[in-house]
Design a protein around this motif. Structure first.
Motif, PDB file in Angstrom:
ATOM      1  N   GLU A 108       0.838  -1.207   0.000  1.00 53.33           N
ATOM      2  CA  GLU A 108       0.000   0.000   0.000  1.00 53.33           C
ATOM      3  C   GLU A 108       0.874   1.258   0.000  1.00 53.33           C
ATOM      4  O   GLU A 108       0.604   2.216  -0.730  1.00 53.33           O
ATOM      5  N   HIS A 109       1.907   1.259   0.803  1.00 57.34           N
ATOM      6  CA  HIS A 109       2.815   2.414   0.877  1.00 57.34           C
ATOM      7  C   HIS A 109       3.486   2.659  -0.476  1.00 57.34           C
ATOM      8  O   HIS A 109       3.542   3.804  -0.948  1.00 57.34           O
ATOM      9  N   LEU A 110       3.983   1.611  -1.100  1.00 56.20           N
ATOM     10  CA  LEU A 110       4.660   1.771  -2.392  1.00 56.20           C
ATOM     11  C   LEU A 110       3.689   2.268  -3.461  1.00 56.20           C
ATOM     12  O   LEU A 110       4.035   3.145  -4.258  1.00 56.20           O
ATOM     13  N   ARG A 111       2.472   1.717  -3.476  1.00 54.95           N
ATOM     14  CA  ARG A 111       1.455   2.184  -4.443  1.00 54.95           C
ATOM     15  C   ARG A 111       1.163   3.668  -4.244  1.00 54.95           C
ATOM     16  O   ARG A 111       1.100   4.440  -5.212  1.00 54.95           O
ATOM     17  N   GLU A 112       0.962   4.055  -2.985  1.00 57.52           N
ATOM     18  CA  GLU A 112       0.644   5.452  -2.675  1.00 57.52           C
ATOM     19  C   GLU A 112       1.783   6.380  -3.099  1.00 57.52           C
ATOM     20  O   GLU A 112       1.550   7.435  -3.684  1.00 57.52           O
ATOM     21  N   GLU A 113       2.997   5.974  -2.794  1.00 52.64           N
ATOM     22  CA  GLU A 113       4.140   6.799  -3.195  1.00 52.64           C
ATOM     23  C   GLU A 113       4.206   6.948  -4.703  1.00 52.64           C
ATOM     24  O   GLU A 113       4.346   8.054  -5.214  1.00 52.64           O
ATOM     25  N   GLU A 114       4.113   5.834  -5.402  1.00 53.90           N
ATOM     26  CA  GLU A 114       4.290   5.856  -6.858  1.00 53.90           C
ATOM     27  C   GLU A 114       3.133   6.527  -7.587  1.00 53.90           C
ATOM     28  O   GLU A 114       3.333   7.129  -8.640  1.00 53.90           O
ATOM     29  N   ARG A 115       1.932   6.430  -7.045  1.00 53.62           N
ATOM     30  CA  ARG A 115       0.754   6.989  -7.735  1.00 53.62           C
ATOM     31  C   ARG A 115       0.449   8.438  -7.392  1.00 53.62           C
ATOM     32  O   ARG A 115      -0.140   9.143  -8.202  1.00 53.62           O
TER      33      ARG A 115
END
Length: 151
Positions: A108-115
Motif C-alpha cells: 500500500e505504501h509503495l502504491r501510494e508513493e508511486e501513484r
C-alpha cells in the motif's frame, strides 16, 4: 538525462516487492531467514535515504507537509512490524500473520508513493533537485546497505 530521485526509488521498490514475494512464498528455514534479513536491510537502507533526500525537501514545501508526514508514519508502522518479525525461527502463525501485515503495509505504501506522492514531488522539486537528490540518495542507500549488512 540524468537519473531522478523517483527512478532511483522505484528501483528499490522493485527489490522490496521481489523480496517480499519470495519471503511470502518461503518455508521456515535458513532460506527464509536469509530472505527476511535481505528485506530488513533493504527496507532500512531505503527508508533512511528516502527520508533524508525526498521527505525532508518535500517537508519544506507546504504542499508536501501532510503527505510527507503520512509517509513517515507508514515507515514507522513497517519498522514496528519488522521488529516484531525478528525472531529466532521465523515461523509460526503469529510470525506469518505479522509478515502478511507487513506485506499489506509495504504494498500500500509503495502504491501510494508511486501513484500520488511522486507526482506531488515532481511538482515541488526542480529538475536540478530531482537529479541532485538521486545522487545523494544513491550514496546514502549504498552506505546504509553496507553498514546494516555488517552488523
Amino acid at each position: 538525462m540524468s537519473e531522478t530521485i523517483f527512478e532511483a526509488l522505484r528501483e528499490s521498490h522493485a527489490i522490496q516487492r521481489s523480496l517480499m514475494r519470495k519471503l511470502m512464498r518461503s518455508d521456515p528455514g535458513e532460506h527464509r531467514v536469509e530472505l527476511f534479513t535481505a528485506l530488513r536491510i533493504e527496507l532500512a537502507a531505503h527508508e533512511a535515504a528516502e527520508e533524508r533526500f525526498l521527505y525532508v525537501p518535500m517537508l519544506m514545501d507546504d504542499r508536501g507537509l501532510h503527505p510527507s508526514r503520512d509517509a513517515l508514519a507508514d515507515h514507522h508502522k513497517m519498522d514496528d512490524l519488522v521488529e516484531e518479525l525478528q525472531t529466532v525461527n521465523h515461523a509460526g502463525r503469529k510470525w506469518t500473520a505479522n509478515l502478511s501485515k507487513l506485506s499489506e503495509e509495504l504494498h500500500e505504501h509503495l502504491r501510494e508513493e508511486e501513484r500520488s506522492f511522486f507526482q506531488l514531488g515532481g511538482k515541488i522539486l526542480t529538475d536540478r533537485q530531482k537529479t541532485g537528490l538521486a545522487k545523494k540518495y544513491r550514496k546514502e542507500y549504498i552506505a546504509m546497505h553496507k553498514k546494516l549488512a555488517s552488523e
